[in-house]
Design an enzyme around this catalytic site. Structure first.
Site, PDB file in Angstrom:
ATOM      1  N   ARG A  40     -27.983  38.277 -37.736  1.00  0.00           N
ATOM      2  CA  ARG A  40     -27.123  37.073 -38.544  1.00  0.00           C
ATOM      3  C   ARG A  40     -27.875  36.073 -39.269  1.00  0.00           C
ATOM      4  O   ARG A  40     -27.454  35.085 -39.820  1.00  0.00           O
ATOM      5  CB  ARG A  40     -26.396  36.461 -37.285  1.00  0.00           C
ATOM      6  CG  ARG A  40     -25.090  36.632 -36.901  1.00  0.00           C
ATOM      7  CD  ARG A  40     -24.373  35.953 -35.851  1.00  0.00           C
ATOM      8  NE  ARG A  40     -22.880  35.968 -35.696  1.00  0.00           N
ATOM      9  CZ  ARG A  40     -22.281  36.865 -34.820  1.00  0.00           C
ATOM     10  NH1 ARG A  40     -22.939  37.525 -34.026  1.00  0.00           N
ATOM     11  NH2 ARG A  40     -20.806  36.550 -34.884  1.00  0.00           N
ATOM     12  N   ARG A  98     -10.512  34.142 -26.771  1.00  0.00           N
ATOM     13  CA  ARG A  98     -11.924  33.672 -26.531  1.00  0.00           C
ATOM     14  C   ARG A  98     -11.990  32.167 -26.906  1.00  0.00           C
ATOM     15  O   ARG A  98     -11.531  31.732 -27.709  1.00  0.00           O
ATOM     16  CB  ARG A  98     -12.778  34.527 -27.442  1.00  0.00           C
ATOM     17  CG  ARG A  98     -13.445  35.867 -26.875  1.00  0.00           C
ATOM     18  CD  ARG A  98     -14.113  36.665 -28.004  1.00  0.00           C
ATOM     19  NE  ARG A  98     -14.982  36.158 -28.743  1.00  0.00           N
ATOM     20  CZ  ARG A  98     -15.688  36.618 -29.770  1.00  0.00           C
ATOM     21  NH1 ARG A  98     -15.713  37.689 -29.950  1.00  0.00           N
ATOM     22  NH2 ARG A  98     -16.525  36.021 -30.480  1.00  0.00           N
ATOM     23  N   ARG A 100     -17.684  28.361 -37.429  1.00  0.00           N
ATOM     24  CA  ARG A 100     -18.330  29.584 -37.249  1.00  0.00           C
ATOM     25  C   ARG A 100     -18.387  30.208 -38.755  1.00  0.00           C
ATOM     26  O   ARG A 100     -19.183  30.841 -39.207  1.00  0.00           O
ATOM     27  CB  ARG A 100     -17.777  30.451 -36.467  1.00  0.00           C
ATOM     28  CG  ARG A 100     -17.889  30.111 -34.937  1.00  0.00           C
ATOM     29  CD  ARG A 100     -17.048  31.132 -33.891  1.00  0.00           C
ATOM     30  NE  ARG A 100     -17.291  32.466 -33.998  1.00  0.00           N
ATOM     31  CZ  ARG A 100     -16.781  33.404 -33.539  1.00  0.00           C
ATOM     32  NH1 ARG A 100     -15.407  33.255 -33.037  1.00  0.00           N
ATOM     33  NH2 ARG A 100     -16.939  34.607 -33.489  1.00  0.00           N
TER      34      ARG A 100
HETATM   35  P1  AMP Z   1     -19.716  37.717 -31.773  1.00  0.00           P
HETATM   36  O1  AMP Z   1     -18.942  38.367 -30.447  1.00  0.00           O
HETATM   37  O2  AMP Z   1     -20.350  38.742 -32.865  1.00  0.00           O
HETATM   38  O3  AMP Z   1     -18.285  37.245 -32.742  1.00  0.00           O
HETATM   39  O4  AMP Z   1     -20.579  36.500 -31.467  1.00  0.00           O
HETATM   40  C1  AMP Z   1     -19.884  35.567 -30.813  1.00  0.00           C
HETATM   41  C2  AMP Z   1     -21.142  34.302 -30.908  1.00  0.00           C
HETATM   42  O5  AMP Z   1     -22.449  34.787 -30.096  1.00  0.00           O
HETATM   43  C3  AMP Z   1     -21.547  33.872 -32.043  1.00  0.00           C
HETATM   44  O6  AMP Z   1     -20.594  32.897 -32.711  1.00  0.00           O
HETATM   45  C4  AMP Z   1     -22.799  33.433 -31.898  1.00  0.00           C
HETATM   46  O7  AMP Z   1     -22.716  31.816 -31.250  1.00  0.00           O
HETATM   47  C5  AMP Z   1     -23.407  34.133 -30.495  1.00  0.00           C
HETATM   48  N1  AMP Z   1     -24.341  35.264 -31.211  1.00  0.00           N
HETATM   49  C6  AMP Z   1     -23.888  36.619 -31.235  1.00  0.00           C
HETATM   50  N2  AMP Z   1     -24.958  37.285 -32.033  1.00  0.00           N
HETATM   51  C7  AMP Z   1     -25.781  36.493 -32.244  1.00  0.00           C
HETATM   52  C8  AMP Z   1     -27.057  36.477 -33.389  1.00  0.00           C
HETATM   53  N3  AMP Z   1     -27.347  37.863 -33.556  1.00  0.00           N
HETATM   54  N4  AMP Z   1     -27.574  35.412 -33.379  1.00  0.00           N
HETATM   55  C9  AMP Z   1     -27.252  34.353 -33.066  1.00  0.00           C
HETATM   56  N5  AMP Z   1     -26.203  34.177 -32.426  1.00  0.00           N
HETATM   57  C10 AMP Z   1     -25.274  35.231 -32.035  1.00  0.00           C
END
Ligand code: AMP
Ligand code: ADP
Length: 213
Positions: A88, A160, A171
């Site tokens: 990310r 969520r 986000r």
């Molecule tokens: P997701 O399920 O991929 O939408 O991720 C949910 C949240 O987890 C994100 O908004 C971040 O706060 C954190 N997160 C997940 N993957 C990463 C990553 N590669 N780097 C930093 N934060 C992450």
């Protein structure tokens, strides 16, 4: 085959990654799922990650990179994997690239699931997630058979914490600032492929299969 899914939060990365994982028999590796499992189990990592996640921010690279590298070093990832939500940031992409290079390896495809911001907030407010098995639904587009219940494991579905509209705006901002530059990063490496994520999920999947072969 090693694949990265790119796209804004809510673009459909997880939905497509699960279908890719099943078709090509490779693990689906989601850093978001790993963090949520840690939160659920009350681990120290979970406690640290939750603060950032609930604020719509990225979890710091120091915490994220290690869990990802540990995960892809596991036996079941030997023949490839599909990464969902990692990298990310550019530093995350560089660490992954270097780790693979040391093994004489590289990512094969970075698939950008393209969805304009206007569609994202609607997608996210309708998303329902199973925190037990990681399945994801949408109340209008991809509803579960029984309202509020996971088709796969029978657990309760939830909105969520970080899918509330005010957090989604944050986000999206973070996505544009820190994650979108990865599109250029992988374009320069000639592995970026884009698909139109506004189409029906089966059509998006067919477009991805056409790329992966
Ligand atoms: P997701 O399920 O991929 O939408 O991720 C949910 C949240 O987890 C994100 O908004 C971040 O706060 C954190 N997160 C997940 N993957 C990463 C990553 N590669 N780097 C930093 N934060 C992450
Ligand atoms: P991401 O992993 O990129 O954050 P998800 O795969 O969880 O996104 O998808 C976000 C929401 O949009 C979920 O509720 C999902 O069911 C729904 N969704 C995914 N793909 C599509 C699509 N092609 N059309 C409509 N809704 C979709």
């Amino acid at each position: 085959m090693k694949i990265i899914m790119l796209g804004a939060p809510g673009a459909g990365k997880g939905t497509q990654a699960k279908m890719i994982a099943e078709k090509y028999s490779i693990p689906h590796v989601s850093t978001g799922d790993i963090f949520r499992a840690n939160i659920k189990n009350g681990t120290e990592l979970g406690k640290q990650a939750k603060e950032y996640m609930d604020a719509g921010k990225l979890v710091p690279d120091e915490l994220t990179v290690k869990i990802l590298l540990d995960r892809v070093a596991q036996e079941d990832c030997a023949n490839g994997y599909v990464l969902d939500g990692f990298p990310r940031t550019i530093p995350q992409a560089e660490v992954l690239e270097d780790a693979l290079k040391k093994l004489g390896d590289q990512i094969d495809y970075a698939i950008n699931v393209d969805v304009p911001d206007e569609n994202i907030v609607r997608r996210m407010s309708g998303r329902r997630a199973c925190l037990k098995c990681g399945a994801t639904y949408h109340i209008e587009h991809i509803p579960p058979k029984q309202e509020g219940i996971c088709d796969t494991c029978g657990s309760e579905l939830v909105l969520r914490d970080d899918d509330k509209p005010e957090t989604v705006q944050k986000r999206l901002q973070v996505y544009h600032e820190q994650t979108q530059p990865l599109i250029d990063f992988y374009t320069e490496r000639n592995i970026l492929k884009a698909v139109d994520g506004t189409k029906d999920m089966k059509e998006v999947f067919n477009d991805i299969i056409a790329i992966l072969g």
